[in-house]
Design an enzyme around this catalytic site. Structure first.
Site, PDB file in Angstrom:
ATOM      1  N   GLY A 135       0.818  -1.380   0.098  1.00  0.00           N
ATOM      2  CA  GLY A 135       0.040   0.002  -0.030  1.00  0.00           C
ATOM      3  C   GLY A 135       1.055   1.131   0.064  1.00  0.00           C
ATOM      4  O   GLY A 135       0.264   2.343   0.395  1.00  0.00           O
ATOM      5  N   SER A 136       2.056   1.215  -0.475  1.00  0.00           N
ATOM      6  CA  SER A 136       2.876   2.363  -0.580  1.00  0.00           C
ATOM      7  C   SER A 136       2.481   3.330  -1.317  1.00  0.00           C
ATOM      8  O   SER A 136       2.330   4.916  -1.216  1.00  0.00           O
ATOM      9  CB  SER A 136       4.529   2.180  -0.636  1.00  0.00           C
ATOM     10  OG  SER A 136       4.622   1.799  -2.101  1.00  0.00           O
ATOM     11  N   ASN A 137       1.804   3.120  -2.808  1.00  0.00           N
ATOM     12  CA  ASN A 137       1.342   3.879  -3.636  1.00  0.00           C
ATOM     13  C   ASN A 137       0.020   4.429  -2.965  1.00  0.00           C
ATOM     14  O   ASN A 137      -0.299   5.739  -3.270  1.00  0.00           O
ATOM     15  CB  ASN A 137       0.939   2.973  -4.969  1.00  0.00           C
ATOM     16  CG  ASN A 137       2.185   3.083  -5.869  1.00  0.00           C
ATOM     17  OD1 ASN A 137       2.659   4.119  -6.338  1.00  0.00           O
ATOM     18  ND2 ASN A 137       2.949   1.898  -5.908  1.00  0.00           N
ATOM     19  N   MET A 151      -2.920  -7.233  -7.592  1.00  0.00           N
ATOM     20  CA  MET A 151      -2.293  -8.722  -8.478  1.00  0.00           C
ATOM     21  C   MET A 151      -3.470  -9.555  -8.767  1.00  0.00           C
ATOM     22  O   MET A 151      -3.312 -10.666  -8.573  1.00  0.00           O
ATOM     23  CB  MET A 151      -1.483  -9.298  -7.419  1.00  0.00           C
ATOM     24  CG  MET A 151      -0.026  -8.518  -7.031  1.00  0.00           C
ATOM     25  SD  MET A 151       0.606  -7.843  -8.344  1.00  0.00           S
ATOM     26  CE  MET A 151       2.137  -7.257  -7.627  1.00  0.00           C
ATOM     27  N   ARG A 152      -4.287  -8.818  -9.514  1.00  0.00           N
ATOM     28  CA  ARG A 152      -5.485  -9.739 -10.181  1.00  0.00           C
ATOM     29  C   ARG A 152      -5.752  -9.226 -11.462  1.00  0.00           C
ATOM     30  O   ARG A 152      -5.699  -7.852 -11.699  1.00  0.00           O
ATOM     31  CB  ARG A 152      -6.629  -9.524  -9.093  1.00  0.00           C
ATOM     32  CG  ARG A 152      -7.435 -10.384  -9.355  1.00  0.00           C
ATOM     33  CD  ARG A 152      -8.377 -10.322  -8.038  1.00  0.00           C
ATOM     34  NE  ARG A 152      -8.000 -11.147  -7.075  1.00  0.00           N
ATOM     35  CZ  ARG A 152      -8.055 -12.716  -6.937  1.00  0.00           C
ATOM     36  NH1 ARG A 152      -8.871 -13.008  -7.995  1.00  0.00           N
ATOM     37  NH2 ARG A 152      -7.471 -13.175  -5.893  1.00  0.00           N
ATOM     38  N   LEU A 153      -5.870  -9.878 -12.684  1.00  0.00           N
ATOM     39  CA  LEU A 153      -6.369  -9.525 -14.021  1.00  0.00           C
ATOM     40  C   LEU A 153      -7.783  -8.821 -13.802  1.00  0.00           C
ATOM     41  O   LEU A 153      -8.591  -9.406 -12.940  1.00  0.00           O
ATOM     42  CB  LEU A 153      -6.380 -10.572 -14.907  1.00  0.00           C
ATOM     43  CG  LEU A 153      -5.212 -10.658 -15.777  1.00  0.00           C
ATOM     44  CD1 LEU A 153      -5.295 -11.799 -16.756  1.00  0.00           C
ATOM     45  CD2 LEU A 153      -4.800  -9.367 -16.477  1.00  0.00           C
ATOM     46  N   HIS A 204       2.653   0.193 -13.298  1.00  0.00           N
ATOM     47  CA  HIS A 204       3.330  -1.087 -13.391  1.00  0.00           C
ATOM     48  C   HIS A 204       5.055  -0.729 -13.201  1.00  0.00           C
ATOM     49  O   HIS A 204       5.357   0.417 -13.876  1.00  0.00           O
ATOM     50  CB  HIS A 204       3.016  -1.669 -14.680  1.00  0.00           C
ATOM     51  CG  HIS A 204       3.879  -2.983 -14.995  1.00  0.00           C
ATOM     52  ND1 HIS A 204       3.613  -4.101 -14.361  1.00  0.00           N
ATOM     53  CD2 HIS A 204       4.979  -3.324 -15.621  1.00  0.00           C
ATOM     54  CE1 HIS A 204       4.476  -5.099 -14.685  1.00  0.00           C
ATOM     55  NE2 HIS A 204       5.462  -4.464 -15.643  1.00  0.00           N
ATOM     56  N   ASN A 247      -3.672   1.795 -13.875  1.00  0.00           N
ATOM     57  CA  ASN A 247      -2.891   0.723 -13.301  1.00  0.00           C
ATOM     58  C   ASN A 247      -1.424   1.381 -13.107  1.00  0.00           C
ATOM     59  O   ASN A 247      -1.178   2.195 -14.233  1.00  0.00           O
ATOM     60  CB  ASN A 247      -2.678  -0.767 -13.973  1.00  0.00           C
ATOM     61  CG  ASN A 247      -1.927  -1.628 -13.173  1.00  0.00           C
ATOM     62  OD1 ASN A 247      -1.877  -1.713 -11.767  1.00  0.00           O
ATOM     63  ND2 ASN A 247      -1.069  -2.351 -13.931  1.00  0.00           N
TER      64      ASN A 247
HETATM   65  C1  GAR Z   1       4.457  -1.597  -6.945  1.00  0.00           C
HETATM   66  O1  GAR Z   1       5.894  -1.659  -7.310  1.00  0.00           O
HETATM   67  C2  GAR Z   1       3.556  -1.819  -8.147  1.00  0.00           C
HETATM   68  O2  GAR Z   1       4.425  -1.325  -9.341  1.00  0.00           O
HETATM   69  C3  GAR Z   1       3.534  -3.057  -8.426  1.00  0.00           C
HETATM   70  O3  GAR Z   1       3.484  -3.627  -7.165  1.00  0.00           O
HETATM   71  C4  GAR Z   1       4.021  -2.931  -6.156  1.00  0.00           C
HETATM   72  C5  GAR Z   1       2.905  -2.350  -5.100  1.00  0.00           C
HETATM   73  O4  GAR Z   1       3.589  -1.641  -4.041  1.00  0.00           O
HETATM   74  N1  GAR Z   1       2.323  -3.548  -9.219  1.00  0.00           N
HETATM   75  C6  GAR Z   1       2.540  -4.681 -10.129  1.00  0.00           C
HETATM   76  O5  GAR Z   1       3.834  -5.449 -10.250  1.00  0.00           O
HETATM   77  C7  GAR Z   1       1.340  -4.807 -11.000  1.00  0.00           C
HETATM   78  N2  GAR Z   1       1.736  -5.607 -12.228  1.00  0.00           N
HETATM   79  P1  GAR Z   1       2.441  -0.962  -3.019  1.00  0.00           P
HETATM   80  O6  GAR Z   1       1.593  -2.059  -2.414  1.00  0.00           O
HETATM   81  O7  GAR Z   1       3.638  -0.604  -1.920  1.00  0.00           O
HETATM   82  O8  GAR Z   1       1.857   0.246  -3.780  1.00  0.00           O
END
Ligand code: GAR
Length: 208
Positions: free
Chosen positions: A20-22, A98-100, A117, A115
């Site tokens: 959840g850092s984003n 992490m789900r389509l 990536h 999204n």
């Molecule tokens: C992030 O690096 C995001 O880009 C990646 O998961 C991490 C989630 O971090 N997403 C993917 O790889 C999707 N294909 P977060 O939970 O700290 O935001």
């Protein structure tokens, strides 16, 4: 050319499976008035996702919806859409989800699901993007914010930020360097949407 949305204070829902850092970066940007939005809801498909407690700590409704409690993906997504509609969400923000995403959500939120990536798409889609980049030996990687379509990380690209790759990087070090840029890039992309500056023609996004 289609204008994706008129300028407005965005009502966001974040979908997250992990840390959840984003989510936190978006929430902080809103507090600092760098992003004209409100996060109304966080939904996770993982009971133990730290994103859930981070949202609850920020006073945001945090909902665990277990995909295994629904007979089909369509039923799970129908419940997600119910929750999103109940909060009149404008934009669905996938942040480590992490789900389509399937037809039920895509039809309900056409060009309204984004999204992030951790690679410069179309290179290194899917899981472990940072390790894929290292294994390939690229000198530059980065992050991509894109609209979500039926494919895996294949939707129209909104913005990208490049990050250098160094010879002694490992996946964790590279992921950390990219993550710093992810947090800024996601805010920037959503603010462009809030300002009504995003247009799309075929699969090319134009920023006015
Ligand atoms: C992030 O690096 C995001 O880009 C990646 O998961 C991490 C989630 O971090 N997403 C993917 O790889 C999707 N294909 P977060 O939970 O700290 O935001």
């Amino acid at each position: 050319m289609i204008k994706v949305m008129e300028p407005r204070r965005l009502k966001l829902a974040v979908l997250a499976s992990g840390r959840g850092s984003n989510f936190v970066a978006l929430w902080e940007a809103i507090q600092k008035k760098e992003l004209d939005a409100e996060i109304c809801l966080l939904i996770s498909d993982k009971k133990e996702a730290p994103a859930l407690s981070k949202a609850a700590d920020a006073g945001i409704t945090a909902l665990f919806l277990d995909p295994r409690s629904y007979p089909k993906r369509e039923d799970y997504e129908a419940e997600v859409v119910n929750q999103l509609k109940a909060q009149e969400i404008d934009i669905v923000v996938l942040a480590g989800y992490m789900r389509l995403v399937g037809r039920v959500m895509l039809d309900a939120y056409k060009l309204k699901i984004v999204n992030i990536h951790p690679a410069l798409l179309p290179s290194f889609a899917g899981l472990n993007a940072q390790q894929q980049a290292l294994d390939y030996g690229v000198k530059v990687s980065g992050c991509t914010v894109h609209f979500v379509d039926e494919g895996m990380d294949t939707g129209p690209i909104i913005i990208q930020t490049a990050v250098d790759v160094y010879p002694d990087d490992n996946a964790d070090i590279l992921a950390e360097r990219i993550l710093v840029e992810e947090h800024k890039t996601y805010c920037k992309a959503l603010q462009l949407l809030a300002e009504g500056r995003i247009y799309i023609k075929d699969r090319t996004v134009h920023i006015k």
